[in-house]
Design a protein around this motif. Structure first.
Motif, PDB file in Angstrom:
ATOM      1  N   ARG A 146       0.666  -1.220  -0.181  1.00 29.75           N
ATOM      2  CA  ARG A 146       0.069  -0.089   0.052  1.00 29.75           C
ATOM      3  C   ARG A 146       0.870   1.318   0.108  1.00 29.75           C
ATOM      4  O   ARG A 146       1.608   1.571   0.894  1.00 29.75           O
ATOM      5  CB  ARG A 146      -1.028   0.080   1.412  1.00 29.75           C
ATOM      6  CG  ARG A 146      -1.916  -1.212   1.255  1.00 29.75           C
ATOM      7  CD  ARG A 146      -2.787  -1.021   2.516  1.00 29.75           C
ATOM      8  NE  ARG A 146      -3.526  -0.027   2.381  1.00 29.75           N
ATOM      9  CZ  ARG A 146      -4.968  -0.270   1.881  1.00 29.75           C
ATOM     10  NH1 ARG A 146      -5.272  -1.254   1.080  1.00 29.75           N
ATOM     11  NH2 ARG A 146      -5.714   0.783   1.619  1.00 29.75           N
ATOM     12  N   HIS A 147       0.925   1.852  -1.176  1.00 30.27           N
ATOM     13  CA  HIS A 147       1.828   2.948  -1.417  1.00 30.27           C
ATOM     14  C   HIS A 147       1.191   4.056  -1.842  1.00 30.27           C
ATOM     15  O   HIS A 147       1.798   5.083  -2.438  1.00 30.27           O
ATOM     16  CB  HIS A 147       3.121   2.610  -2.246  1.00 30.27           C
ATOM     17  CG  HIS A 147       3.962   1.458  -1.950  1.00 30.27           C
ATOM     18  ND1 HIS A 147       4.569   1.542  -1.030  1.00 30.27           N
ATOM     19  CD2 HIS A 147       3.867   0.244  -2.306  1.00 30.27           C
ATOM     20  CE1 HIS A 147       5.211   0.261  -0.446  1.00 30.27           C
ATOM     21  NE2 HIS A 147       4.634  -0.582  -1.626  1.00 30.27           N
ATOM     22  N   GLY A 148      -0.269   4.104  -1.725  1.00 28.46           N
ATOM     23  CA  GLY A 148      -0.857   5.287  -1.936  1.00 28.46           C
ATOM     24  C   GLY A 148      -0.506   6.685  -1.102  1.00 28.46           C
ATOM     25  O   GLY A 148      -0.241   6.311   0.011  1.00 28.46           O
ATOM     26  N   LEU A 149      -0.717   7.824  -1.681  1.00 28.05           N
ATOM     27  CA  LEU A 149      -0.462   9.110  -0.843  1.00 28.05           C
ATOM     28  C   LEU A 149      -1.278   8.912   0.622  1.00 28.05           C
ATOM     29  O   LEU A 149      -0.863   9.378   1.695  1.00 28.05           O
ATOM     30  CB  LEU A 149      -0.943  10.254  -1.472  1.00 28.05           C
ATOM     31  CG  LEU A 149      -0.752  11.675  -0.678  1.00 28.05           C
ATOM     32  CD1 LEU A 149       0.698  11.590  -0.217  1.00 28.05           C
ATOM     33  CD2 LEU A 149      -1.219  12.669  -1.596  1.00 28.05           C
ATOM     34  N   LYS A 150      -2.731   8.428   0.585  1.00 32.14           N
ATOM     35  CA  LYS A 150      -3.308   8.542   1.774  1.00 32.14           C
ATOM     36  C   LYS A 150      -2.919   7.408   2.720  1.00 32.14           C
ATOM     37  O   LYS A 150      -2.835   7.900   4.046  1.00 32.14           O
ATOM     38  CB  LYS A 150      -4.549   7.805   1.247  1.00 32.14           C
ATOM     39  CG  LYS A 150      -5.750   7.702   2.454  1.00 32.14           C
ATOM     40  CD  LYS A 150      -7.262   7.443   2.051  1.00 32.14           C
ATOM     41  CE  LYS A 150      -8.054   7.300   3.378  1.00 32.14           C
ATOM     42  NZ  LYS A 150      -8.438   8.814   3.661  1.00 32.14           N
ATOM     43  N   ASP A 151      -2.152   6.324   2.327  1.00 28.47           N
ATOM     44  CA  ASP A 151      -1.606   5.397   3.137  1.00 28.47           C
ATOM     45  C   ASP A 151      -0.306   5.857   3.715  1.00 28.47           C
ATOM     46  O   ASP A 151      -0.094   5.664   4.902  1.00 28.47           O
ATOM     47  CB  ASP A 151      -1.114   4.231   2.253  1.00 28.47           C
ATOM     48  CG  ASP A 151      -2.503   3.658   1.610  1.00 28.47           C
ATOM     49  OD1 ASP A 151      -3.134   3.074   2.274  1.00 28.47           O
ATOM     50  OD2 ASP A 151      -2.438   3.493   0.380  1.00 28.47           O
ATOM     51  N   LEU A 152       0.344   6.385   2.889  1.00 31.41           N
ATOM     52  CA  LEU A 152       1.635   7.243   3.474  1.00 31.41           C
ATOM     53  C   LEU A 152       1.484   8.359   4.670  1.00 31.41           C
ATOM     54  O   LEU A 152       2.019   8.205   5.637  1.00 31.41           O
ATOM     55  CB  LEU A 152       2.442   7.797   2.285  1.00 31.41           C
ATOM     56  CG  LEU A 152       3.314   6.910   1.446  1.00 31.41           C
ATOM     57  CD1 LEU A 152       3.987   7.773   0.403  1.00 31.41           C
ATOM     58  CD2 LEU A 152       4.355   6.103   1.988  1.00 31.41           C
TER      59      LEU A 152
END
Length: 209
Positions: free
Chosen positions: A113-119
């Motif tokens: 999970r490397h989405g901006l929301k995840d980060l």
């Protein structure tokens, strides 16, 4: 947070310092069909500047100068798409670049999970809203909700860069990250010329699954 909306270009004399967070909004995700609508920027100071592009001319000399300034690092999340869009519509090669998605993929190997929301949720405990992600970015008049959403995509990139840079150094992967960042303009050209789903480094050059 203050969001500044600019028509067609950045104003003269605006200084973002040595690094600027950047994102784009487009009519869709097709590099063939969909146009660049907005470019969002932040100096990491909690404010955002949004350029509503002239989709007939894309004449934005101040923005183009900033995006190609060799002394200013442009921080993106998933730079591959944004760099390609600017290359196609603005006719510029954006560099130098730091991509938080690439950096995440190199050091957060414990997740896919490397989405901006995840980060933002994991690294700085910020829960981004994606409610306006599917929106009419080509509209002449943008809503306050649209502007706030567009701004949110650049407000935290400086913080993420700092954390991810530390992890890249810790894991001994800084040099490979830099190589990936420097390859992004070539990756964009490959995407724009029809090789987006083909692994040209493979012996058989199969389409990527």
């Amino acid at each position: 947070m203050t969001v500044y909306l600019h028509k067609h270009d950045l104003p003269d004399g605006l200084d973002f310092g040595k690094s600027v967070a950047v994102d784009t909004e487009t009519q869709g995700l097709s590099l063939v069909r969909d146009k660049l609508c907005l470019v969002q920027l932040s100096a990491g100071d909690g404010d955002a500047h949004i350029v509503q592009m002239d989709r007939d001319a894309y004449n934005a000399p101040n923005l183009s100068k900033l995006m190609t300034d060799p002394d200013v690092v442009k921080i993106f999340h998933f730079a591959r798409f944004d760099v390609a869009m600017m290359m196609r519509d603005m006719k510029i090669t954006v560099a130098p670049v730091f991509c938080t998605k690439i950096a995440s993929g190199l050091v957060r190997t414990y997740t896919d999970r490397h989405g901006l929301k995840d980060l933002t949720k994991e690294l700085i405990n910020v829960d981004l809203s994606k409610q306006q992600q599917s929106s009419d970015w080509a509209a002449d008049e943008l809503t306050e909700a649209q502007l706030n959403y567009a701004a949110s995509d650049v407000l935290y990139l400086h913080q993420l860069k700092t954390i991810l840079s530390g992890r890249l150094m810790r894991e001994g992967r800084w040099d490979i990250a830099q190589g990936c960042f420097e390859f992004l303009p070539t990756r964009a050209m490959l995407d724009l010329n029809g090789w987006s789903d083909v692994d040209i480094f493979s012996h058989r050059m199969r389409r990527a699954d």
